[in-house]
Scaffold this motif. Structure first.
Motif, PDB file in Angstrom:
ATOM      1  N   GLN A 167       1.149  -0.844   0.042  1.00 37.55           N
ATOM      2  CA  GLN A 167      -0.107   0.348  -0.314  1.00 37.55           C
ATOM      3  C   GLN A 167       0.733   1.501   0.224  1.00 37.55           C
ATOM      4  OE1 GLN A 167      -3.376  -0.115  -0.174  1.00 37.55           O
ATOM      5  NE2 GLN A 167      -3.861   2.163   0.047  1.00 37.55           N
ATOM      6  N   ILE A 168       2.022   0.969   0.927  1.00 34.33           N
ATOM      7  CA  ILE A 168       2.831   2.282   1.074  1.00 34.33           C
ATOM      8  C   ILE A 168       3.761   2.759  -0.158  1.00 34.33           C
ATOM      9  CG2 ILE A 168       4.632   3.457   2.059  1.00 34.33           C
ATOM     10  CD1 ILE A 168       4.176   2.439   4.738  1.00 34.33           C
ATOM     11  N   VAL A 169       4.160   1.427  -1.051  1.00 33.31           N
ATOM     12  CA  VAL A 169       4.708   1.769  -2.730  1.00 33.31           C
ATOM     13  C   VAL A 169       3.589   2.278  -3.856  1.00 33.31           C
ATOM     14  CG1 VAL A 169       5.835   0.159  -4.511  1.00 33.31           C
ATOM     15  CG2 VAL A 169       6.275   0.271  -1.871  1.00 33.31           C
ATOM     16  N   TRP A 170       2.120   1.419  -3.644  1.00 40.59           N
ATOM     17  CA  TRP A 170       1.409   1.862  -4.019  1.00 40.59           C
ATOM     18  C   TRP A 170       1.059   3.463  -3.854  1.00 40.59           C
ATOM     19  CZ3 TRP A 170      -3.372   4.053  -4.524  1.00 40.59           C
ATOM     20  CH2 TRP A 170      -4.237   4.141  -6.037  1.00 40.59           C
ATOM     21  N   ASN A 171       0.577   3.877  -3.077  1.00 42.06           N
ATOM     22  CA  ASN A 171       0.813   5.410  -2.834  1.00 42.06           C
ATOM     23  C   ASN A 171       1.491   6.920  -3.445  1.00 42.06           C
ATOM     24  OD1 ASN A 171      -1.823   4.433  -1.776  1.00 42.06           O
ATOM     25  ND2 ASN A 171      -0.871   4.760   0.552  1.00 42.06           N
ATOM     26  N   ILE A 172       2.939   6.448  -3.002  1.00 42.23           N
ATOM     27  CA  ILE A 172       4.051   6.719  -3.479  1.00 42.23           C
ATOM     28  C   ILE A 172       4.632   7.152  -5.044  1.00 42.23           C
ATOM     29  CG2 ILE A 172       6.866   7.348  -3.542  1.00 42.23           C
ATOM     30  CD1 ILE A 172       6.583   5.647  -0.808  1.00 42.23           C
ATOM     31  N   SER A 173       3.747   5.828  -5.389  1.00 44.38           N
ATOM     32  CA  SER A 173       3.826   5.011  -7.002  1.00 44.38           C
ATOM     33  C   SER A 173       2.944   5.887  -7.806  1.00 44.38           C
ATOM     34  CB  SER A 173       4.171   4.326  -7.617  1.00 44.38           C
ATOM     35  OG  SER A 173       3.759   4.207  -8.708  1.00 44.38           O
ATOM     36  N   ASN A 174       1.544   5.829  -6.819  1.00 43.20           N
ATOM     37  CA  ASN A 174       0.431   6.990  -7.245  1.00 43.20           C
ATOM     38  C   ASN A 174       0.865   8.318  -7.175  1.00 43.20           C
ATOM     39  OD1 ASN A 174      -2.141   7.278  -8.591  1.00 43.20           O
ATOM     40  ND2 ASN A 174      -3.028   7.294  -6.234  1.00 43.20           N
ATOM     41  N   PHE A 175       1.566   9.150  -6.354  1.00 42.54           N
ATOM     42  CA  PHE A 175       1.375   9.880  -6.261  1.00 42.54           C
ATOM     43  C   PHE A 175       2.350  10.828  -7.228  1.00 42.54           C
ATOM     44  CE2 PHE A 175       4.963  13.325  -4.684  1.00 42.54           C
ATOM     45  CZ  PHE A 175       3.358  14.567  -4.314  1.00 42.54           C
ATOM     46  N   LEU A 176       3.401  10.096  -7.086  1.00 43.31           N
ATOM     47  CA  LEU A 176       4.308  10.360  -8.154  1.00 43.31           C
ATOM     48  C   LEU A 176       3.835  10.215 -10.021  1.00 43.31           C
ATOM     49  CD1 LEU A 176       7.714   8.622  -7.101  1.00 43.31           C
ATOM     50  CD2 LEU A 176       7.384  11.050  -6.526  1.00 43.31           C
ATOM     51  N   PHE A 177       3.063   9.633  -9.769  1.00 41.54           N
ATOM     52  CA  PHE A 177       2.650   9.451 -11.211  1.00 41.54           C
ATOM     53  C   PHE A 177       1.006  10.738 -11.565  1.00 41.54           C
ATOM     54  CE2 PHE A 177      -1.067   8.168 -14.749  1.00 41.54           C
ATOM     55  CZ  PHE A 177      -0.673   7.839 -14.904  1.00 41.54           C
ATOM     56  N   ARG A 178       0.673  11.308 -10.441  1.00 46.43           N
ATOM     57  CA  ARG A 178       0.386  12.222 -10.710  1.00 46.43           C
ATOM     58  C   ARG A 178       0.628  13.508 -11.047  1.00 46.43           C
ATOM     59  NH1 ARG A 178      -5.612  11.920  -8.848  1.00 46.43           N
ATOM     60  NH2 ARG A 178      -5.877   9.581  -8.913  1.00 46.43           N
ATOM     61  N   MET A 179       2.141  13.408  -9.916  1.00 43.57           N
ATOM     62  CA  MET A 179       2.811  14.451  -9.977  1.00 43.57           C
ATOM     63  C   MET A 179       3.775  15.136 -11.581  1.00 43.57           C
ATOM     64  SD  MET A 179       2.672  16.482  -7.301  1.00 43.57           S
ATOM     65  CE  MET A 179       4.175  18.153  -7.999  1.00 43.57           C
ATOM     66  N   THR A 180       3.604  13.428 -12.371  1.00 43.48           N
ATOM     67  CA  THR A 180       4.765  14.295 -13.408  1.00 43.48           C
ATOM     68  C   THR A 180       3.998  13.370 -15.053  1.00 43.48           C
ATOM     69  OG1 THR A 180       5.036  11.606 -13.079  1.00 43.48           O
ATOM     70  CG2 THR A 180       6.914  13.349 -11.930  1.00 43.48           C
ATOM     71  N   GLU A 181       2.900  12.980 -15.067  1.00 38.47           N
ATOM     72  CA  GLU A 181       2.094  12.373 -15.841  1.00 38.47           C
ATOM     73  C   GLU A 181       1.455  13.549 -17.236  1.00 38.47           C
ATOM     74  OE1 GLU A 181       1.921  10.055 -19.194  1.00 38.47           O
ATOM     75  OE2 GLU A 181       2.401   9.998 -17.618  1.00 38.47           O
TER      76      GLU A 181
END
Length: 106
Positions: free
Chosen positions: A45-59
């Motif tokens: 869950q933590i890895v997914w949340n970080i990944s989702n945040f980074l995706f939303r910031m950069t995509e």
């Protein structure tokens, strides 16, 4: 009221935000490599949340660059292009605009 110090504060804040976004893009690239090589588990869950945040910031910024660049297999060069644009276009242009505003005020 002097406008010079206010412009300096605004441009310093913008420069810091651009630098922070530079680090976010770098972190997203590193995180992508770690996920791609199986070092990090995306089911965590933590890895997914970080990944989702980074995706939303950069995509939103990377998607138009991906649309312009040619497809080179599985290699995504859009983060490299974005980092180069931030470093060699955005920051110098901001410096020039700041210089022109400060000379125009004085």
């Amino acid at each position: 009221m002097k406008v010079g110090p206010l412009i300096t504060i605004i441009f310093n804040l913008l420069a810091e935000l651009v630098q922070l976004y530079y680090y976010v893009v770098m972190l997203a690239c590193l995180f992508s490599f770690l996920l791609g090589f199986g070092i990090l588990d995306p089911r965590n869950q933590i890895v997914w949340n970080i990944s989702n945040f980074l995706f939303r910031m950069t995509e939103p910024v990377l998607r138009p660059i991906r649309n312009i660049l040619p497809n080179i297999g599985n290699i995504d060069l859009s983060p490299l292009v974005l980092l180069l644009l931030l470093q060699y276009v955005v920051m110098p242009v901001m410096g020039k605009i700041y210089g022109m505003l400060m000379v125009g005020i004085a």
